[in-house]
Motif scaffolding. Structure first.
Motif, PDB file in Angstrom:
ATOM      1  N   VAL A  98      63.798 119.224  -2.977  1.00 46.55           N
ATOM      2  CA  VAL A  98      62.700 119.970  -3.604  1.00 46.55           C
ATOM      3  C   VAL A  98      61.610 120.288  -2.589  1.00 46.55           C
ATOM      4  CG1 VAL A  98      61.507 117.873  -4.437  1.00 46.55           C
ATOM      5  CG2 VAL A  98      61.108 120.073  -5.560  1.00 46.55           C
ATOM      6  N   GLU A  99      61.399 119.395  -1.614  1.00 41.16           N
ATOM      7  CA  GLU A  99      60.344 119.633  -0.621  1.00 41.16           C
ATOM      8  C   GLU A  99      60.665 120.851   0.236  1.00 41.16           C
ATOM      9  OE1 GLU A  99      63.514 117.208   1.138  1.00 41.16           O
ATOM     10  OE2 GLU A  99      62.357 116.977  -0.712  1.00 41.16           O
ATOM     11  N   THR A 100      61.936 121.189   0.356  1.00 41.80           N
ATOM     12  CA  THR A 100      62.346 122.389   1.096  1.00 41.80           C
ATOM     13  C   THR A 100      62.235 123.638   0.232  1.00 41.80           C
ATOM     14  OG1 THR A 100      63.896 121.097   2.432  1.00 41.80           O
ATOM     15  CG2 THR A 100      64.270 123.479   2.326  1.00 41.80           C
ATOM     16  N   ARG A 101      62.572 123.495  -1.061  1.00 40.64           N
ATOM     17  CA  ARG A 101      62.607 124.667  -1.947  1.00 40.64           C
ATOM     18  C   ARG A 101      61.220 125.139  -2.368  1.00 40.64           C
ATOM     19  NH1 ARG A 101      66.465 121.326  -4.182  1.00 40.64           N
ATOM     20  NH2 ARG A 101      65.267 121.009  -6.105  1.00 40.64           N
ATOM     21  N   VAL A 102      60.260 124.239  -2.499  1.00 43.08           N
ATOM     22  CA  VAL A 102      58.932 124.638  -2.987  1.00 43.08           C
ATOM     23  C   VAL A 102      58.280 125.700  -2.092  1.00 43.08           C
ATOM     24  CG1 VAL A 102      56.553 123.801  -3.247  1.00 43.08           C
ATOM     25  CG2 VAL A 102      58.412 122.684  -4.479  1.00 43.08           C
ATOM     26  N   PRO A 103      58.279 125.549  -0.761  1.00 41.46           N
ATOM     27  CA  PRO A 103      57.713 126.632   0.066  1.00 41.46           C
ATOM     28  C   PRO A 103      58.489 127.948  -0.066  1.00 41.46           C
ATOM     29  CG  PRO A 103      57.901 124.597   1.334  1.00 41.46           C
ATOM     30  CD  PRO A 103      58.647 124.380   0.052  1.00 41.46           C
ATOM     31  N   GLY A 131      54.005 119.771  -9.355  1.00 42.17           N
ATOM     32  CA  GLY A 131      53.260 120.813 -10.037  1.00 42.17           C
ATOM     33  C   GLY A 131      51.953 121.110  -9.328  1.00 42.17           C
ATOM     34  N   LEU A 132      51.275 120.056  -8.901  1.00 36.90           N
ATOM     35  CA  LEU A 132      50.013 120.228  -8.186  1.00 36.90           C
ATOM     36  C   LEU A 132      50.256 120.834  -6.799  1.00 36.90           C
ATOM     37  CD1 LEU A 132      48.399 116.796  -9.131  1.00 36.90           C
ATOM     38  CD2 LEU A 132      47.946 119.023 -10.179  1.00 36.90           C
ATOM     39  N   ARG A 133      51.373 120.502  -6.194  1.00 38.41           N
ATOM     40  CA  ARG A 133      51.674 120.969  -4.841  1.00 38.41           C
ATOM     41  C   ARG A 133      51.949 122.474  -4.794  1.00 38.41           C
ATOM     42  NH1 ARG A 133      51.562 122.556  -0.436  1.00 38.41           N
ATOM     43  NH2 ARG A 133      53.243 122.537   1.093  1.00 38.41           N
ATOM     44  N   PHE A 134      52.502 123.046  -5.862  1.00 39.75           N
ATOM     45  CA  PHE A 134      52.953 124.431  -5.780  1.00 39.75           C
ATOM     46  C   PHE A 134      51.813 125.412  -5.526  1.00 39.75           C
ATOM     47  CE2 PHE A 134      54.344 128.549  -7.520  1.00 39.75           C
ATOM     48  CZ  PHE A 134      55.400 128.780  -6.635  1.00 39.75           C
ATOM     49  N   ALA A 135      50.678 125.199  -6.165  1.00 40.88           N
ATOM     50  CA  ALA A 135      49.546 126.109  -5.935  1.00 40.88           C
ATOM     51  C   ALA A 135      49.118 126.088  -4.465  1.00 40.88           C
ATOM     52  CB  ALA A 135      48.376 125.732  -6.838  1.00 40.88           C
ATOM     53  N   GLU A 136      49.161 124.910  -3.846  1.00 45.75           N
ATOM     54  CA  GLU A 136      48.840 124.814  -2.419  1.00 45.75           C
ATOM     55  C   GLU A 136      49.860 125.589  -1.592  1.00 45.75           C
ATOM     56  OE1 GLU A 136      48.890 120.690  -1.503  1.00 45.75           O
ATOM     57  OE2 GLU A 136      47.188 120.181  -2.805  1.00 45.75           O
ATOM     58  N   ALA A 137      51.145 125.432  -1.945  1.00 44.88           N
ATOM     59  CA  ALA A 137      52.204 126.123  -1.203  1.00 44.88           C
ATOM     60  C   ALA A 137      52.052 127.637  -1.330  1.00 44.88           C
ATOM     61  CB  ALA A 137      53.571 125.679  -1.721  1.00 44.88           C
TER      62      ALA A 137
END
Length: 320
Positions: A126-131, A248-254
């Motif tokens: 998931v850490e690869t797919r989010v960006p 969920g919180l990370r996606f807006a940052e990405a």
């Protein structure tokens, strides 16, 4: 020779309609049900040519009486979106034909090209797919169509929110108060309106998930014009429920790291994030079921409710 047992799964009038939109000498040689959708029946059709070559199409049909009433609108919007997306660089299916009122088929239907790849809902990678998801959404929001799709429609209200069992009543009351306020002003963008991992196809090489790439974005039936924050919030909620609130919180940052622009004020960003989280409270069961069918059996309705509660609580804590 056509596999009649499988081809029969596509209803006769629809089968005839599809056949009329094939090239000369082509025929349907195989059909396969596609799983994971909530609103429509999806089938992959393998098309054979005289020379032995094959290609695949996808047939979407609205058969559930609950959704048939929306089908004409949704299919017209999807057909318009697919036509608009041709040549933009956004990897979307190509439109082949549409029968939004079931004038020819048993049910309202849309025929489109098939895209390579698969949905990936696992925690691994998931850490690869989010960006990648964030960059793809920025590209979608950068589109400037000559004719805008219709304005977005809010999917919940303060009076329809379903507070999960065991949730902190005060936190949820405060979250509901957030969406009682008027929507913040925004600069309009071209929205997918259901951008989330279940509608994104990946090519994931094994054993190196770090080499994953997006091969397609599907389900454009809710295409709208509205704030970028709304699409970002929707993907954030889905990531929180699939992988835990932190994602969920990370996606807006990405999304911002990928060059996307969100509302300037934290309170405005919170409005859209909370609105989408609360909208999801009304359909947790419908969301969780296809995820379990797609290989995440641990995502029971109760588990997803607990994650939604944790995510909404984290959003409200961030505000405080």
């Amino acid at each position: 020779m056509t596999n009649h047992d499988e081809a029969a799964a596509v209803r006769p009038l629809t089968l005839a309609w599809v056949s009329r939109h094939l090239e000369v000498g082509e025929r349907i040689v195989r059909t396969m049900a596609l799983h994971g959708g909530i609103t429509a029946e999806m089938r992959r059709l393998t098309i054979g040519a005289r020379e032995g070559d094959t290609r695949d199409l996808v047939l979407r049909s609205f058969v559930d009486p609950f959704y048939v009433g929306h089908a004409e609108d949704w299919l017209n919007r999807e057909a318009d979106a697919l036509a608009l997306l041709t040549g933009t660089g956004v990897p979307a299916p190509g439109l082949v034909a549409v029968d939004p009122t079931a004038a020819h088929c048993e049910y309202p239907s849309l025929l489109m090209t098939h895209l390579a790849g698969r949905t990936v809902l696992d925690d691994e990678g998931v850490e690869t797919r989010v960006p990648l998801l964030a960059r793809q959404l920025v590209a979608i929001h950068a589109l400037r169509p000559a004719e805008r799709p219709r304005e977005y429609v809010a999917l919940t209200s303060a009076d329809t929110v379903v507070v999960p069992k065991g949730a902190d009543a005060a936190v949820w009351a405060a979250a509901i108060d957030v969406i009682r306020r008027p929507a913040p002003p925004y600069e309009g963008r071209f929205l997918h309106r259901d951008f989330q991992p279940g509608n994104v196809l990946f090519d994931v090489p094994t054993p190196r998930p770090a080499g994953a790439r997006i091969t397609g974005v599907v389900d454009w039936a809710a295409t709208s014009w509205g704030p970028a924050d709304l699409d970002v919030a929707h993907c954030s909620t889905n990531l929180a429920l699939l992988h835990g609130p932190a994602w969920g919180l990370r996606f807006a940052e990405a999304y911002e790291e990928a060059g996307g622009v969100l509302a300037a004020a934290a309170s405005e960003r919170l409005y859209w994030q909370v609105r989408d989280g609360l909208a999801c409270s009304e359909e947790v069961r419908q969301v969780a079921q296809p995820w379990r069918a797609a290989g995440r059996p641990e995502l029971t309705t109760r588990t997803v409710e607990e994650r939604l509660n944790a995510y909404v609580t984290a959003l409200m804590d961030a505000l405080g």
